[in-house]
Design a protein around this motif. Structure first.
Motif, PDB file in Angstrom:
ATOM      1  N   PRO A  16     -11.527  21.518   2.146  1.00 35.36           N
ATOM      2  CA  PRO A  16     -10.918  20.192   2.262  1.00 35.36           C
ATOM      3  C   PRO A  16      -9.925  19.807   2.839  1.00 35.36           C
ATOM      4  O   PRO A  16      -9.363  20.680   3.281  1.00 35.36           O
ATOM      5  CB  PRO A  16     -10.631  19.699   0.847  1.00 35.36           C
ATOM      6  CG  PRO A  16     -10.329  20.646  -0.333  1.00 35.36           C
ATOM      7  CD  PRO A  16     -11.601  21.515   0.831  1.00 35.36           C
ATOM      8  N   GLN A  17     -10.283  18.913   4.008  1.00 33.22           N
ATOM      9  CA  GLN A  17      -8.701  18.316   5.538  1.00 33.22           C
ATOM     10  C   GLN A  17      -8.220  16.982   4.864  1.00 33.22           C
ATOM     11  O   GLN A  17      -8.580  16.024   4.242  1.00 33.22           O
ATOM     12  CB  GLN A  17      -9.200  18.220   6.437  1.00 33.22           C
ATOM     13  CG  GLN A  17     -10.040  20.073   6.911  1.00 33.22           C
ATOM     14  CD  GLN A  17      -8.940  21.525   6.914  1.00 33.22           C
ATOM     15  OE1 GLN A  17      -7.977  20.567   7.370  1.00 33.22           O
ATOM     16  NE2 GLN A  17      -9.466  21.610   6.509  1.00 33.22           N
ATOM     17  N   PHE A  18      -7.117  17.330   4.632  1.00 30.62           N
ATOM     18  CA  PHE A  18      -5.805  16.024   4.133  1.00 30.62           C
ATOM     19  C   PHE A  18      -5.954  14.900   5.836  1.00 30.62           C
ATOM     20  O   PHE A  18      -6.674  14.802   6.332  1.00 30.62           O
ATOM     21  CB  PHE A  18      -4.297  15.457   4.193  1.00 30.62           C
ATOM     22  CG  PHE A  18      -3.885  15.155   3.886  1.00 30.62           C
ATOM     23  CD1 PHE A  18      -3.757  13.886   2.365  1.00 30.62           C
ATOM     24  CD2 PHE A  18      -2.351  14.769   5.416  1.00 30.62           C
ATOM     25  CE1 PHE A  18      -2.849  12.470   2.744  1.00 30.62           C
ATOM     26  CE2 PHE A  18      -1.746  13.755   4.642  1.00 30.62           C
ATOM     27  CZ  PHE A  18      -1.898  12.298   3.257  1.00 30.62           C
ATOM     28  N   THR A  19      -6.714  13.400   5.258  1.00 30.68           N
ATOM     29  CA  THR A  19      -6.576  13.197   6.586  1.00 30.68           C
ATOM     30  C   THR A  19      -5.493  12.044   6.820  1.00 30.68           C
ATOM     31  O   THR A  19      -5.916  11.411   7.882  1.00 30.68           O
ATOM     32  CB  THR A  19      -7.708  11.688   5.800  1.00 30.68           C
ATOM     33  OG1 THR A  19      -7.143  10.939   4.865  1.00 30.68           O
ATOM     34  CG2 THR A  19      -8.847  11.769   5.180  1.00 30.68           C
ATOM     35  N   GLY A  20      -4.356  12.520   6.433  1.00 28.22           N
ATOM     36  CA  GLY A  20      -3.482  11.631   6.748  1.00 28.22           C
ATOM     37  C   GLY A  20      -3.255  10.208   5.959  1.00 28.22           C
ATOM     38  O   GLY A  20      -2.580   9.415   6.776  1.00 28.22           O
ATOM     39  N   GLN A  21      -4.333   9.437   5.217  1.00 25.92           N
ATOM     40  CA  GLN A  21      -3.977   8.889   4.482  1.00 25.92           C
ATOM     41  C   GLN A  21      -4.181   8.904   3.157  1.00 25.92           C
ATOM     42  O   GLN A  21      -4.944   9.632   2.776  1.00 25.92           O
ATOM     43  CB  GLN A  21      -5.284   7.644   5.321  1.00 25.92           C
ATOM     44  CG  GLN A  21      -5.103   6.035   4.951  1.00 25.92           C
ATOM     45  CD  GLN A  21      -6.664   5.384   4.911  1.00 25.92           C
ATOM     46  OE1 GLN A  21      -7.197   5.956   5.187  1.00 25.92           O
ATOM     47  NE2 GLN A  21      -5.949   4.510   6.202  1.00 25.92           N
ATOM     48  N   ALA A  22      -3.489   7.645   2.077  1.00 22.46           N
ATOM     49  CA  ALA A  22      -3.659   7.676   0.980  1.00 22.46           C
ATOM     50  C   ALA A  22      -4.749   5.861   0.651  1.00 22.46           C
ATOM     51  O   ALA A  22      -4.162   5.479   0.996  1.00 22.46           O
ATOM     52  CB  ALA A  22      -2.165   8.240   0.332  1.00 22.46           C
ATOM     53  N   VAL A  23      -4.714   6.492  -0.352  1.00 19.90           N
ATOM     54  CA  VAL A  23      -5.167   5.639  -1.075  1.00 19.90           C
ATOM     55  C   VAL A  23      -4.228   5.257  -2.783  1.00 19.90           C
ATOM     56  O   VAL A  23      -4.109   5.870  -3.341  1.00 19.90           O
ATOM     57  CB  VAL A  23      -6.835   5.174  -1.824  1.00 19.90           C
ATOM     58  CG1 VAL A  23      -6.878   6.464  -3.162  1.00 19.90           C
ATOM     59  CG2 VAL A  23      -7.272   4.126  -2.038  1.00 19.90           C
ATOM     60  N   TRP A  24      -4.102   3.645  -3.185  1.00 19.40           N
ATOM     61  CA  TRP A  24      -3.020   3.146  -4.124  1.00 19.40           C
ATOM     62  C   TRP A  24      -4.378   2.011  -4.892  1.00 19.40           C
ATOM     63  O   TRP A  24      -4.611   1.380  -4.752  1.00 19.40           O
ATOM     64  CB  TRP A  24      -1.882   2.584  -3.888  1.00 19.40           C
ATOM     65  CG  TRP A  24      -0.955   3.417  -2.860  1.00 19.40           C
ATOM     66  CD1 TRP A  24      -1.351   4.028  -1.438  1.00 19.40           C
ATOM     67  CD2 TRP A  24      -0.019   4.061  -3.485  1.00 19.40           C
ATOM     68  NE1 TRP A  24      -0.135   3.760  -1.250  1.00 19.40           N
ATOM     69  CE2 TRP A  24       0.427   4.322  -2.053  1.00 19.40           C
ATOM     70  CE3 TRP A  24       0.855   3.771  -4.258  1.00 19.40           C
ATOM     71  CZ2 TRP A  24       2.006   4.876  -1.897  1.00 19.40           C
ATOM     72  CZ3 TRP A  24       2.379   4.088  -4.399  1.00 19.40           C
ATOM     73  CH2 TRP A  24       2.821   5.029  -3.478  1.00 19.40           C
ATOM     74  N   ARG A  25      -4.242   1.589  -5.853  1.00 17.12           N
ATOM     75  CA  ARG A  25      -5.045   1.327  -7.098  1.00 17.12           C
ATOM     76  C   ARG A  25      -4.616   0.842  -7.841  1.00 17.12           C
ATOM     77  O   ARG A  25      -2.811   1.562  -8.410  1.00 17.12           O
ATOM     78  CB  ARG A  25      -6.144   1.655  -7.706  1.00 17.12           C
ATOM     79  CG  ARG A  25      -7.434   2.616  -6.644  1.00 17.12           C
ATOM     80  CD  ARG A  25      -8.232   3.235  -7.085  1.00 17.12           C
ATOM     81  NE  ARG A  25      -9.146   3.692  -6.318  1.00 17.12           N
ATOM     82  CZ  ARG A  25      -9.981   5.231  -6.070  1.00 17.12           C
ATOM     83  NH1 ARG A  25      -8.570   6.044  -6.388  1.00 17.12           N
ATOM     84  NH2 ARG A  25     -10.451   5.528  -5.031  1.00 17.12           N
ATOM     85  N   TYR A  26      -4.698  -0.511  -9.002  1.00 18.04           N
ATOM     86  CA  TYR A  26      -4.312  -1.022  -9.243  1.00 18.04           C
ATOM     87  C   TYR A  26      -4.517  -1.616 -10.359  1.00 18.04           C
ATOM     88  O   TYR A  26      -5.403  -3.145  -9.399  1.00 18.04           O
ATOM     89  CB  TYR A  26      -3.043  -1.113  -8.940  1.00 18.04           C
ATOM     90  CG  TYR A  26      -1.111  -2.270 -10.387  1.00 18.04           C
ATOM     91  CD1 TYR A  26      -0.568  -1.000 -10.467  1.00 18.04           C
ATOM     92  CD2 TYR A  26      -1.460  -3.343 -10.456  1.00 18.04           C
ATOM     93  CE1 TYR A  26       0.302  -1.342 -11.624  1.00 18.04           C
ATOM     94  CE2 TYR A  26      -0.942  -3.784 -11.167  1.00 18.04           C
ATOM     95  CZ  TYR A  26       0.447  -2.777 -12.344  1.00 18.04           C
ATOM     96  OH  TYR A  26       0.795  -2.704 -13.274  1.00 18.04           O
ATOM     97  N   ASN A  27      -4.795  -2.660 -11.906  1.00 13.51           N
ATOM     98  CA  ASN A  27      -5.857  -3.301 -12.171  1.00 13.51           C
ATOM     99  C   ASN A  27      -4.926  -4.732 -12.753  1.00 13.51           C
ATOM    100  O   ASN A  27      -3.471  -4.827 -12.731  1.00 13.51           O
ATOM    101  CB  ASN A  27      -5.845  -2.840 -13.829  1.00 13.51           C
ATOM    102  CG  ASN A  27      -7.575  -1.576 -13.734  1.00 13.51           C
ATOM    103  OD1 ASN A  27      -7.127  -1.305 -12.279  1.00 13.51           O
ATOM    104  ND2 ASN A  27      -7.422  -1.043 -14.930  1.00 13.51           N
ATOM    105  N   PHE A  28      -5.697  -5.175 -12.214  1.00 12.47           N
ATOM    106  CA  PHE A  28      -5.393  -7.346 -12.371  1.00 12.47           C
ATOM    107  C   PHE A  28      -6.421  -8.397 -13.533  1.00 12.47           C
ATOM    108  O   PHE A  28      -7.752  -7.748 -13.109  1.00 12.47           O
ATOM    109  CB  PHE A  28      -4.801  -7.494 -10.957  1.00 12.47           C
ATOM    110  CG  PHE A  28      -3.967  -6.860 -10.136  1.00 12.47           C
ATOM    111  CD1 PHE A  28      -2.557  -7.479  -9.848  1.00 12.47           C
ATOM    112  CD2 PHE A  28      -4.247  -6.832  -9.296  1.00 12.47           C
ATOM    113  CE1 PHE A  28      -1.949  -6.960  -9.224  1.00 12.47           C
ATOM    114  CE2 PHE A  28      -3.818  -6.028  -8.712  1.00 12.47           C
ATOM    115  CZ  PHE A  28      -2.566  -6.309  -8.199  1.00 12.47           C
ATOM    116  N   PRO A  29      -6.068  -9.554 -13.882  1.00 13.50           N
ATOM    117  CA  PRO A  29      -6.845  -9.917 -14.773  1.00 13.50           C
ATOM    118  C   PRO A  29      -7.691 -10.473 -13.007  1.00 13.50           C
ATOM    119  O   PRO A  29      -6.950 -11.033 -11.943  1.00 13.50           O
ATOM    120  CB  PRO A  29      -5.670 -10.846 -15.411  1.00 13.50           C
ATOM    121  CG  PRO A  29      -4.399  -9.965 -15.400  1.00 13.50           C
ATOM    122  CD  PRO A  29      -4.458  -9.270 -14.122  1.00 13.50           C
TER     123      PRO A  29
END
Length: 371
Positions: free
Chosen positions: A174-187
């Motif tokens: 696996p290779q790091f792409t230079g990007q990340a993802v964030w996630r959060y729940n909402f109503p």
């Protein structure tokens, strides 16, 4: 082949899907999962039309839809918040939604309950420490001291697969792409009836997950692959959205719980060579870990499981089954990995920007094809 005694390493989406498919085909199944808590982080996941079809083939569609929120379109927005397209999604199961959003914990429960009801044995807190494939079967030593023999072994143990390292130590990593993802729940607002995708260097989206909940995902450039401590991470996520579309900035004010933020660096990997060795094969992220830009990582693993079970039941030897499985799956999985990475690179300036409208429509055309 009939009545195979199979070991599945990994109790995630791909492993549990394989357990269901193999049990329905009449094979014995043992699933081991190294996490004794069998934990899943508490945000959602997009499952698109091909996954609805796959869940139908697995025989779990009603339970799956009962835990999910269906929708039939994807809306594309510019960075300034202007909507530029609403892309209808093709439904592949008559009378059912084209896509769903579902909580990851809810999805694991649907798959885990089904696997156990069908007779799969699931052992938690157990890892495979050694394989001895003698050509007639595989002797496996487990971390709890047991030694057992299986007809075939399936490594569904993720992007950092120890099974892959054991059988294919020279394979791609696996290779790091230079990007990340964030996630959060909402109503969830009552009028959110589609996946909303926002283009731009900071990509984001809103996904309906239930009648009451939706989640936001955000992709950000992270060239130095930083680690963020839990304390203060909600403020960091809010800061990443300071120049987002107005709709996203307004929601960002509600990002206040550090424990509610899920952050993950994005890595990609595609095995261009073999996906198996002898009587041991790999599926899911262990062979084709994709970034989430096309929303197909879990879908590819679920489809892998169906095809692997079909080929093991159809073939005369595990080796022949594994070769046929790879042949059926390779081009589709390669497309998802490479096209998702193109979108990622376009967002962070490593390649030309990709039109999400066109990419989404093309992806739906590809995954609508039979597996």
């Amino acid at each position: 082949m009939k009545d195979l005694n199979t070991l599945i390493i990994g109790g995630g989406i791909g492993g549990l899907s394989a357990a269901i498919a193999l049990r329905r085909a009449g094979h014995g199944v043992t699933v081991i999962e190294k996490d004794p808590e069998w934990s899943v982080y508490g945000v959602g996941i997009i499952q698109q039309s091909n996954v609805i079809r796959a869940m139908d083939q697995l025989g779990v569609l009603d339970a799956f839809l009962g835990a999910a929120c269906g929708f039939d379109a994807v809306e594309i927005y510019l960075p300034d918040g202007t909507r530029v397209a609403r892309v209808p999604s093709p439904a592949l199961v008559e009378g059912k939604p084209a896509n769903v959003g579902i909580g990851r914990r809810a999805l694991q429960k649907v798959l885990g309950d089904s696997a156990m009801q069908l007779g799969a044995e699931i052992r938690l807190g157990v890892a495979a420490e050694r394989f001895d494939d003698d050509g007639e079967g595989v002797n496996v030593r487990f971390s709890d001291g047991r030694e057992e023999r299986f007809d075939v072994v399936v490594g569904a143990d993720g992007v950092y697969s120890q099974t892959r390292e054991a059988i294919l130590p020279d394979a791609e990593k696996p290779q790091f792409t230079g990007q990340a993802v964030w996630r959060y729940n909402f109503p969830r607002p009552a009028d959110l009836d589609a996946l909303h995708v926002y283009n731009g260097p900071i990509g984001s989206g809103l996904v309906p997950m239930s009648e009451e909940l939706m989640y936001m995902y955000v992709t950000t450039p992270e060239p130095d692959n930083p680690w963020y401590p839990t304390e203060g991470i909600a403020a960091v996520m809010r800061s990443k959205l300071a120049r987002a579309a107005p709709q996203i900035r307004a929601l960002a004010e509600q990002i206040t719980s550090d424990e509610g933020v899920v952050y993950r660096p994005l890595e990609g990997m595609m095995l261009y060579g073999s996906w198996s060795k002898g009587r041991i094969a790999l599926l899911g992220d262990a062979v084709h870990a994709t970034t989430p830009h096309l929303g197909q990582g879990a879908g590819m693993a679920i489809e892998d499981a169906l095809v692997l079970a079909e080929e093991l039941t159809r073939a005369d030897t595990p080796e022949a089954a594994f070769e046929a499985y790879r042949d059926r799956r390779f081009e589709r999985c390669r497309y998802i990995v490479e096209k998702s990475l193109e979108i990622c690179h376009g967002q962070i300036g490593k390649g030309p920007p990709v039109d999400n409208h066109k990419a989404t429509a093309e992806m739906f055309a590809v995954v609508s094809q039979p597996i």
